[in-house]
Design a protein around this motif. Structure first.
Motif, PDB file in Angstrom:
ATOM      1  N   LEU A 171      -0.589   5.034  -0.675  1.00 31.02           N
ATOM      2  CA  LEU A 171       1.146   4.197  -0.606  1.00 31.02           C
ATOM      3  C   LEU A 171       1.323   3.294  -1.209  1.00 31.02           C
ATOM      4  N   VAL A 172       0.553   1.824  -0.212  1.00 34.02           N
ATOM      5  CA  VAL A 172       0.798   0.505  -0.414  1.00 34.02           C
ATOM      6  C   VAL A 172      -0.482   0.444  -1.817  1.00 34.02           C
ATOM      7  N   CYS A 173      -1.064   1.195  -1.384  1.00 32.47           N
ATOM      8  CA  CYS A 173      -2.229   0.459  -2.865  1.00 32.47           C
ATOM      9  C   CYS A 173      -1.604   0.215  -4.605  1.00 32.47           C
ATOM     10  N   GLY A 174      -1.517   2.138  -4.679  1.00 31.62           N
ATOM     11  CA  GLY A 174      -0.200   2.260  -5.504  1.00 31.62           C
ATOM     12  C   GLY A 174       0.818   1.231  -6.084  1.00 31.62           C
ATOM     13  N   VAL A 175       1.518   1.390  -4.670  1.00 28.11           N
ATOM     14  CA  VAL A 175       2.456   0.067  -4.994  1.00 28.11           C
ATOM     15  C   VAL A 175       1.541  -1.343  -5.753  1.00 28.11           C
ATOM     16  N   GLY A 176       1.016  -1.653  -4.612  1.00 21.42           N
ATOM     17  CA  GLY A 176       0.462  -3.034  -5.715  1.00 21.42           C
ATOM     18  C   GLY A 176      -0.159  -2.245  -6.943  1.00 21.42           C
ATOM     19  N   LEU A 177      -0.412  -1.828  -7.478  1.00 22.65           N
ATOM     20  CA  LEU A 177      -0.915  -1.531  -8.841  1.00 22.65           C
ATOM     21  C   LEU A 177       0.643  -1.328  -9.764  1.00 22.65           C
ATOM     22  N   LEU A 178       1.522  -1.875  -9.927  1.00 22.03           N
ATOM     23  CA  LEU A 178       2.807  -1.237  -9.944  1.00 22.03           C
ATOM     24  C   LEU A 178       2.976  -2.036 -11.408  1.00 22.03           C
ATOM     25  N   PRO A 179       2.509  -3.271 -11.285  1.00 21.27           N
ATOM     26  CA  PRO A 179       2.737  -4.229 -12.476  1.00 21.27           C
ATOM     27  C   PRO A 179       1.344  -4.020 -13.929  1.00 21.27           C
ATOM     28  N   TRP A 180       0.784  -3.390 -13.413  1.00 19.08           N
ATOM     29  CA  TRP A 180      -0.834  -2.874 -14.374  1.00 19.08           C
ATOM     30  C   TRP A 180      -0.459  -1.222 -14.600  1.00 19.08           C
ATOM     31  N   LEU A 181       0.595  -0.930 -13.905  1.00 16.20           N
ATOM     32  CA  LEU A 181       0.373   0.503 -14.556  1.00 16.20           C
ATOM     33  C   LEU A 181       0.980   0.922 -15.064  1.00 16.20           C
ATOM     34  N   SER A 182       2.130   0.107 -15.573  1.00 15.59           N
ATOM     35  CA  SER A 182       3.385  -0.135 -16.535  1.00 15.59           C
ATOM     36  C   SER A 182       3.516  -0.553 -17.403  1.00 15.59           C
ATOM     37  N   HIS A 183       1.551  -1.485 -17.873  1.00 16.60           N
ATOM     38  CA  HIS A 183       1.397  -1.543 -18.919  1.00 16.60           C
ATOM     39  C   HIS A 183       2.286  -2.754 -19.656  1.00 16.60           C
ATOM     40  N   ALA A 184       3.090  -3.969 -18.529  1.00 13.64           N
ATOM     41  CA  ALA A 184       3.038  -4.778 -18.743  1.00 13.64           C
ATOM     42  C   ALA A 184       3.017  -6.157 -18.642  1.00 13.64           C
ATOM     43  N   ASP A 185       2.921  -7.125 -19.254  1.00 13.63           N
ATOM     44  CA  ASP A 185       2.522  -8.555 -18.461  1.00 13.63           C
ATOM     45  C   ASP A 185       2.937  -9.058 -17.431  1.00 13.63           C
ATOM     46  N   LEU A 230      11.672  -4.609 -10.356  1.00 14.52           N
ATOM     47  CA  LEU A 230      12.016  -4.536 -11.378  1.00 14.52           C
ATOM     48  C   LEU A 230      12.175  -5.839 -11.835  1.00 14.52           C
ATOM     49  N   ALA A 231      11.632  -6.745 -10.828  1.00 18.51           N
ATOM     50  CA  ALA A 231      11.124  -8.094 -11.238  1.00 18.51           C
ATOM     51  C   ALA A 231       9.681  -8.087 -11.550  1.00 18.51           C
ATOM     52  N   GLN A 232       9.201  -6.708 -10.156  1.00 17.97           N
ATOM     53  CA  GLN A 232       7.679  -7.039  -9.979  1.00 17.97           C
ATOM     54  C   GLN A 232       7.031  -7.941  -9.765  1.00 17.97           C
ATOM     55  N   ASP A 233       8.176  -8.246  -8.173  1.00 25.21           N
ATOM     56  CA  ASP A 233       7.206  -9.504  -7.633  1.00 25.21           C
ATOM     57  C   ASP A 233       6.491  -8.486  -5.758  1.00 25.21           C
ATOM     58  N   LEU A 234       5.142  -8.181  -6.605  1.00 22.90           N
ATOM     59  CA  LEU A 234       3.799  -7.275  -6.290  1.00 22.90           C
ATOM     60  C   LEU A 234       4.515  -7.835  -4.818  1.00 22.90           C
ATOM     61  N   PRO A 235       4.324  -8.944  -3.776  1.00 23.06           N
ATOM     62  CA  PRO A 235       4.248  -9.166  -2.318  1.00 23.06           C
ATOM     63  C   PRO A 235       5.419  -8.803  -1.626  1.00 23.06           C
ATOM     64  N   VAL A 236       6.885  -8.542  -2.635  1.00 21.30           N
ATOM     65  CA  VAL A 236       7.959  -8.434  -1.234  1.00 21.30           C
ATOM     66  C   VAL A 236       7.853  -6.828  -1.753  1.00 21.30           C
ATOM     67  N   LEU A 237       7.505  -6.183  -3.353  1.00 24.31           N
ATOM     68  CA  LEU A 237       7.331  -4.688  -3.071  1.00 24.31           C
ATOM     69  C   LEU A 237       6.554  -4.495  -1.593  1.00 24.31           C
ATOM     70  N   GLN A 238       5.162  -4.902  -2.238  1.00 28.89           N
ATOM     71  CA  GLN A 238       4.441  -3.892  -1.099  1.00 28.89           C
ATOM     72  C   GLN A 238       4.742  -3.901   0.387  1.00 28.89           C
ATOM     73  N   ALA A 239       5.271  -5.250   0.911  1.00 34.65           N
ATOM     74  CA  ALA A 239       5.422  -5.898   2.197  1.00 34.65           C
ATOM     75  C   ALA A 239       6.789  -4.996   2.359  1.00 34.65           C
ATOM     76  N   GLY A 240       7.795  -4.822   1.610  1.00 32.80           N
ATOM     77  CA  GLY A 240       8.863  -3.893   2.095  1.00 32.80           C
ATOM     78  C   GLY A 240       8.312  -2.199   1.857  1.00 32.80           C
ATOM     79  N   THR A 241       7.740  -2.025   1.020  1.00 37.13           N
ATOM     80  CA  THR A 241       7.057  -0.533   1.083  1.00 37.13           C
ATOM     81  C   THR A 241       6.063  -0.055   2.596  1.00 37.13           C
ATOM     82  N   LEU A 242       5.750  -1.379   2.957  1.00 37.53           N
ATOM     83  CA  LEU A 242       4.836  -1.107   4.057  1.00 37.53           C
ATOM     84  C   LEU A 242       6.296  -0.794   5.562  1.00 37.53           C
ATOM     85  N   ALA A 243       6.656  -1.569   5.078  1.00 31.43           N
ATOM     86  CA  ALA A 243       7.778  -1.906   6.420  1.00 31.43           C
ATOM     87  C   ALA A 243       7.932  -0.321   6.639  1.00 31.43           C
ATOM     88  N   LEU A 244       8.469   0.290   5.475  1.00 35.21           N
ATOM     89  CA  LEU A 244       8.950   1.824   5.234  1.00 35.21           C
ATOM     90  C   LEU A 244       8.551   2.787   6.039  1.00 35.21           C
TER      91      LEU A 244
END
Length: 593
Positions: free
Chosen positions: A14-28, A269-283
């Motif tokens: 799950l954490v790794c999948g969240v970490g790939l979010l910016p690249w999965l969205s096919h957006a820079d 929404l902002a694709q702030d990857l470190p914050v997103l991964q840390a928040g997901t890991l906390a959950l």
């Protein structure tokens, strides 16, 4: 050991999948980060290249993920791509705010659940329960109210108009009351309904009859009945803990609370990857702690009876519900939808903006002069049918996975750590935005409570005396599953699924409220609530109309669930009579495990 490894693999995935979010969205990712930092700055190739070099994006997702995991091993969750500050202190502050809100919301939920099942407890303590059907219309209406709508009403009426409590911000315990009410009232109504469904079986067990014969007070018997029923609900209570912490995004948005759910959503929404991964890991960690605590509590409350197979079955035949109530609710709902379908939901008339209900417009009009009855009726096709389909799929998946708790337990914990909003963002990144995105996101998490409920009931049913006796006669696991376990477990789980049907519709509505579901001019109910919320004080009917239909759906679901009957217990037999049945013909002598 295998379960622990499986849990770790799922959490890491799950954490790794969240970490790939910016690249999965096919957006820079560099373009998204630049837009979040400064919307006015021109995204020239030189500027984007500088951001990629600064964030280390040139190495690709594998390099970014490895770098983040390496820092995490040393207690460093990285630096925010947007603000440039350290991630860990901010995530811990957001987690602290969410945990405080969750604790107060659980108190509200416990009080609400006590009120829901108070009548059953009182009648059971006095030995007057008899064949009483479970109530639930009022609790169903309460459970069907959207959390963001309750939050908006409380903030407007109690916070702004009456001024009794603060309606915005997060500065102390006093600021937790209104958001805790918005979260705890619907959650408590669901927990209370599940508890009220089990209590009649507990009051009918032999220990309760013996306690009454010995002269024990009704209050003591009621306390023991609660203790008997709570273990079957503890797994779902653990899910509520995580859901109230990470899934309270809409309520946090309304009250401007810097909680973990809102922080995670903004990071996604902002694709702030470190914050997103840390928040997901906390959950994920919170889900693991909640699961461990509920399992320990269940063992302590049940005692050695669970191990020794000395429990009685809680699931006795339920009296059929009165046929008039669900028919009445269904007829009213069908009439509303039918009348709405005869009108045009897209016809605009700016001269009739926000009109009060009248003969021409029974539900009034919205801010664009569109007929609300028409929009509610046409929105039913997008909301009710979709919610019913998702609930049916969730029930099937929940029961099947609940039968294999060693597989589904860690999977439930991992899935529950993903709020529906984050799931919607992940689905959007992989499959793209569209009408199916909310359905896929809600369906991906809707089965988890049903699987947890199935596993908990199955664990207790396996420890009952009649299962122990049938197993002693040589019954195999498939015989026990078909003839004893499933007939006892399926009715309460099906009632649970029906109780959650409005919740599925609410989850779809919440995504619409946050702008992640249906888009204008769709008449989907969540979008109706979101569009009309700014006018709730001036034209309350614009919000009350879709909310009332959602409440009616909840009343219909609960009244229909009351007609589901439990298994018919066969009359007591001698061992010789039981042995004559083909149960011993089963070639598999192993007991159900």
């Amino acid at each position: 050991m295998a379960t622990a490894v499986w849990r770790f693999v799922l959490a890491a995935g799950l954490v790794c999948g969240v970490g790939l979010l910016p690249w999965l969205s096919h957006a820079d990712p560099a373009h998204t980060v630049l837009k979040a930092r400064s919307a006015e700055r021109e995204p020239t190739p030189e500027v984007l290249a500088g951001i990629r070099a600064q964030l280390g994006l040139d190495g690709g997702p594998a390099h970014a993920l490895t770098q983040w995991l390496g820092g995490l091993a040393h207690g460093d969750a990285g630096t925010s791509w947007i603000s440039g500050t350290e991630v860990l202190p901010g995530v811990l502050r957001a987690l602290g705010a969410s945990l405080l809100l969750m604790a107060v919301a659980l108190v509200v939920a416990a009080l609400t659940a006590a009120l829901v099942c108070a009548r059953t407890l009182r009648l059971g303590a006095r030995r007057r329960l008899g064949g009483r059907r479970s109530g639930g219309t009022a609790s169903a209406v309460l459970a069907s109210l959207p959390e963001f709508l309750v939050a908006s009403v409380l903030a407007t009426v109690v916070g702004v108009q009456l001024g009794w409590l603060p309606a915005l911000g997060w500065y102390g315990l006093q600021w937790t009351v209104l958001p805790a009410l918005a979260l705890g009232l619907p959650a408590g109504a669901v927990i209370g309904r599940l508890l009220d469904d089990l209590l009649p079986g507990a009051f009918g067990e032999p220990w309760a009859l013996a306690a009454a014969a010995r002269g024990l007070t009704g209050r003591r018997i009621a306390r023991q009945a609660l203790r008997r029923c709570v273990p079957a609900l503890l797994p779902n209570l653990g899910l509520f803990v995580v859901g109230l912490t990470g899934g309270a995004v809409a309520v946090e948005q309304v009250f401007d609370i810097p909680g973990l759910g809102r922080t995670t959503l903004q990071a996604a929404l902002a694709q702030d990857l470190p914050v997103l991964q840390a928040g997901t890991l906390a959950l994920v960690l919170l889900a693991a702690l909640a699961t461990g605590a509920t399992r320990v509590a269940a063992r302590l409350l049940t005692g050695p009876a669970l191990r020794d197979g000395a429990l009685s079955s809680l699931h006795r035949p339920a009296p059929p519900a009165g046929g008039l109530l669900p028919l009445l609710h269904g007829a009213v709902l069908a009439a509303v939808v039918g009348l709405g379908l005869t009108r045009d939901p897209l016809a605009l008339d700016t001269g009739e903006r926000l009109l009060a209900p009248s003969l021409d417009h029974p539900f009034g009009t919205d801010a664009l002069g569109r007929d609300l009855l028409a929009r509610v009726g046409h929105g039913a096709l997008d909301t009710l049918l979709l919610a019913a389909a998702i609930s049916a799929a969730a029930l099937l998946a929940g029961v099947l996975l609940g039968l294999v708790p060693r597989v589904s337990g860690p999977l439930v914990d991992t899935v529950n750590a993903v709020p529906p909003v984050l799931a919607a963002l992940l689905v959007t990144a992989v499959a793209g935005s569209g009408a199916a995105t909310p359905a896929l996101a809600v369906g991906a998490v809707a089965w988890a409570p049903l699987a947890a409920h199935t596993s908990a009931l199955l664990r207790q049913e396996r420890a009952t005396l009649h299962i122990t006796a049938t197993r002693g006669l040589g019954a195999g696991r498939w015989y026990l599953l078909r003839r004893e376990l499933l007939p006892a477990v399926l009715p309460p789980v099906l009632r649970h699924a029906l109780l959650r049907l409005p919740g599925v519709a609410l989850a779809l509505a919440s995504l619409g409220f946050l702008g992640l579901g249906a888009q204008p001019p769709s008449p989907e109910w969540g979008l109706l609530l979101a569009e009309n919320q700014p006018y709730a004080e001036r034209a309350p009917w614009a919000v009350l109309a879709p909310a009332a239909v959602l409440a009616l759906l909840g009343a219909l679901a609960v009244s229909a669930a009351g007609g589901l009957r439990g298994p018919r217990r066969r009359s007591p037999r001698t061992a010789a009579q039981a042995a004559e049945e083909p149960v011993v013909a089963e070639k598999e002598p192993a007991a159900a495990r």
